[in-house]
Write an enzyme that holds these catalytic residues in place. Structure first.
Site, PDB file in Angstrom:
ATOM      1  N   LYS A  14      -2.053  26.461  18.118  1.00 15.33           N
ATOM      2  CA  LYS A  14      -2.965  25.378  17.918  1.00 15.33           C
ATOM      3  C   LYS A  14      -3.137  25.468  16.208  1.00 15.33           C
ATOM      4  O   LYS A  14      -3.230  24.307  15.629  1.00 15.33           O
ATOM      5  CB  LYS A  14      -4.547  25.500  18.172  1.00 15.33           C
ATOM      6  CG  LYS A  14      -4.706  25.585  20.012  1.00 15.33           C
ATOM      7  CD  LYS A  14      -5.916  25.463  20.433  1.00 15.33           C
ATOM      8  CE  LYS A  14      -6.822  26.670  19.893  1.00 15.33           C
ATOM      9  NZ  LYS A  14      -6.412  28.062  20.384  1.00 15.33           N
ATOM     10  N   ARG A  87     -15.295  25.004  23.147  1.00 14.40           N
ATOM     11  CA  ARG A  87     -14.558  26.103  23.945  1.00 14.40           C
ATOM     12  C   ARG A  87     -15.308  26.293  25.407  1.00 14.40           C
ATOM     13  O   ARG A  87     -14.888  27.119  25.950  1.00 14.40           O
ATOM     14  CB  ARG A  87     -14.737  27.160  22.923  1.00 14.40           C
ATOM     15  CG  ARG A  87     -14.188  28.455  22.460  1.00 14.40           C
ATOM     16  CD  ARG A  87     -12.790  28.721  22.367  1.00 14.40           C
ATOM     17  NE  ARG A  87     -12.266  29.841  21.551  1.00 14.40           N
ATOM     18  CZ  ARG A  87     -11.846  29.846  20.339  1.00 14.40           C
ATOM     19  NH1 ARG A  87     -11.903  28.805  19.721  1.00 14.40           N
ATOM     20  NH2 ARG A  87     -11.652  30.893  19.917  1.00 14.40           N
ATOM     21  N   ARG A 126       0.548  38.064  14.065  1.00 10.80           N
ATOM     22  CA  ARG A 126       0.472  37.308  13.433  1.00 10.80           C
ATOM     23  C   ARG A 126      -0.227  37.885  11.904  1.00 10.80           C
ATOM     24  O   ARG A 126      -1.115  38.782  12.069  1.00 10.80           O
ATOM     25  CB  ARG A 126      -0.776  36.320  14.053  1.00 10.80           C
ATOM     26  CG  ARG A 126      -1.322  35.360  13.297  1.00 10.80           C
ATOM     27  CD  ARG A 126      -1.894  34.186  13.879  1.00 10.80           C
ATOM     28  NE  ARG A 126      -3.155  34.670  14.903  1.00 10.80           N
ATOM     29  CZ  ARG A 126      -3.822  34.057  15.849  1.00 10.80           C
ATOM     30  NH1 ARG A 126      -3.453  32.541  15.949  1.00 10.80           N
ATOM     31  NH2 ARG A 126      -4.859  34.388  16.566  1.00 10.80           N
ATOM     32  N   ARG A 161      -5.947  39.554  10.822  1.00 11.63           N
ATOM     33  CA  ARG A 161      -7.278  39.060  11.237  1.00 11.63           C
ATOM     34  C   ARG A 161      -7.887  40.467  12.005  1.00 11.63           C
ATOM     35  O   ARG A 161      -7.199  40.918  13.243  1.00 11.63           O
ATOM     36  CB  ARG A 161      -7.286  37.951  12.084  1.00 11.63           C
ATOM     37  CG  ARG A 161      -7.281  36.627  11.390  1.00 11.63           C
ATOM     38  CD  ARG A 161      -7.131  35.478  12.212  1.00 11.63           C
ATOM     39  NE  ARG A 161      -7.886  35.659  13.330  1.00 11.63           N
ATOM     40  CZ  ARG A 161      -7.808  34.224  14.194  1.00 11.63           C
ATOM     41  NH1 ARG A 161      -7.239  33.279  14.115  1.00 11.63           N
ATOM     42  NH2 ARG A 161      -8.639  34.419  15.383  1.00 11.63           N
ATOM     43  N   ARG A 172     -10.833  38.603  24.085  1.00 12.70           N
ATOM     44  CA  ARG A 172     -10.761  37.021  23.674  1.00 12.70           C
ATOM     45  C   ARG A 172     -10.072  36.303  24.861  1.00 12.70           C
ATOM     46  O   ARG A 172     -10.349  35.208  25.461  1.00 12.70           O
ATOM     47  CB  ARG A 172      -9.896  36.850  22.482  1.00 12.70           C
ATOM     48  CG  ARG A 172     -10.794  36.905  21.155  1.00 12.70           C
ATOM     49  CD  ARG A 172      -9.767  37.363  20.177  1.00 12.70           C
ATOM     50  NE  ARG A 172      -9.256  36.101  19.489  1.00 12.70           N
ATOM     51  CZ  ARG A 172      -8.459  35.737  18.600  1.00 12.70           C
ATOM     52  NH1 ARG A 172      -7.710  36.832  18.437  1.00 12.70           N
ATOM     53  NH2 ARG A 172      -7.942  34.571  18.095  1.00 12.70           N
TER      54      ARG A 172
HETATM   55  P1  AMP Z   1     -10.228  31.211  16.816  1.00 11.37           P
HETATM   56  O1  AMP Z   1      -9.678  31.380  15.308  1.00 11.37           O
HETATM   57  O2  AMP Z   1     -10.370  29.744  17.231  1.00 11.37           O
HETATM   58  O3  AMP Z   1      -9.553  32.256  17.712  1.00 11.37           O
HETATM   59  O4  AMP Z   1     -11.681  31.873  16.676  1.00 11.37           O
HETATM   60  C1  AMP Z   1     -11.948  33.037  16.190  1.00 11.37           C
HETATM   61  C2  AMP Z   1     -13.225  33.530  16.822  1.00 11.37           C
HETATM   62  O5  AMP Z   1     -14.351  32.594  16.251  1.00 11.37           O
HETATM   63  C3  AMP Z   1     -13.468  33.430  18.072  1.00 11.37           C
HETATM   64  O6  AMP Z   1     -13.016  34.690  18.849  1.00 11.37           O
HETATM   65  C4  AMP Z   1     -14.933  33.445  18.485  1.00 11.37           C
HETATM   66  O7  AMP Z   1     -15.760  34.567  18.103  1.00 11.37           O
HETATM   67  C5  AMP Z   1     -15.282  32.592  17.315  1.00 11.37           C
HETATM   68  N1  AMP Z   1     -15.307  30.947  17.603  1.00 11.37           N
HETATM   69  C6  AMP Z   1     -14.460  30.035  16.965  1.00 11.37           C
HETATM   70  N2  AMP Z   1     -14.551  28.800  17.667  1.00 11.37           N
HETATM   71  C7  AMP Z   1     -15.738  29.137  18.490  1.00 11.37           C
HETATM   72  C8  AMP Z   1     -16.229  28.216  19.675  1.00 11.37           C
HETATM   73  N3  AMP Z   1     -16.062  26.916  19.663  1.00 11.37           N
HETATM   74  N4  AMP Z   1     -17.235  28.885  20.457  1.00 11.37           N
HETATM   75  C9  AMP Z   1     -17.651  30.099  20.359  1.00 11.37           C
HETATM   76  N5  AMP Z   1     -17.172  30.910  19.395  1.00 11.37           N
HETATM   77  C10 AMP Z   1     -16.151  30.197  18.592  1.00 11.37           C
END
Ligand code: AMP
Length: 217
Positions: A14, A87, A126, A161, A172
């Protein structure tokens, strides 16, 4: 304003695709993950609040996330592409209310599907640019940078990361699996919903998304 959403598990591509799409369409890319990571690296109040939750691969609470997103959208006129938001069902419902209240429209909801067994290697390999303003994404095997550990685009160091470890990935995915089905049911009947095969090489995925968003704009 049209609000488009990319749905999909961690590692579905994404973020990579959203970053490419905004080069071709007048879209504002909003990644809640990027906003939170930036807050953590700057040590803001928000960053300190979410640091541990993120490192453990858990979801940040809905009120914090919704507040962050709606603040960011205030006064915005450009169409938006969400990546990593909503989410949870609660976030989707709150967004729906916000869209109605502000007179916006829900556009495309693209569900990027990738088999679970492919995702872990994508995430663990990544590497991302440490310069938040750049944010380019590489992969040790499938998309290595030209100079190891250095961003091709801006020359900043690449980093792994802290939530892209195998252990954090599993957490996750658990979070994703626990929250995704209600979210999918919520959006499946939207006129803009598109099931999308994300298990192809990045260029093919990008070309399909280009076609889709060209039809939309
Ligand atoms: P991502 O980069 O989208 O994989 O997000 C990394 C981390 O940020 C996730 O594992 C959550 O801890 C937090 N996070 C990002 N977006 C959300 C969301 N919409 N709701 C809750 N936690 C989020």
């Amino acid at each position: 304003m049209n609000i488009h959403i990319l749905l999909g598990p961690p590692g579905s591509g994404k973020g990579t695709q959203a970053k490419r799409l905004i080069g071709n369409f007048p879209l504002l890319h909003l990644s809640t993950g990027d906003i939170l990571r930036d807050a953590v690296s700057k040590g803001t109040v928000l960053g300190q609040k979410v640091k541990t939750t993120m490192a453990e691969g858990k979801l940040v609470d809905d009120n914090t996330i919704n507040g962050l997103v709606f603040d960011r959208l205030k006064g915005e006129t450009q169409d938006v592409l969400f990546d990593g938001y909503p989410r949870t069902l609660q976030q989707a419902e709150a967004l729906q209310v916000f869209i109605a209240q502000e007179g916006h429209q829900l556009g495309r909801v693209v569900n990027v599907e990738v088999p679970q067994e492919v995702l872990e290697s994508r995430v663990v390999g990544r590497r991302v640019c440490s310069n938040a303003a750049c944010g380019a994404i590489f992969h040790l095997e499938t998309k290595p940078s030209q100079v190891s550990g250095v961003c091709d685009l801006c020359g900043s160091p690449l980093k792994h990361r802290s939530d892209d470890t195998s252990e954090s990935f599993k957490q996750r995915m658990n979070e994703f699996n626990a929250t995704f089905l209600p979210l999918l049911s919520f959006y499946k009947t939207s006129p803009g919903f598109v099931p999308f095969n994300g298990n192809r090489n990045s260029e093919d995925v990008f070309q399909s998304l280009l076609t889709l968003f060209t039809e939309t704009h």
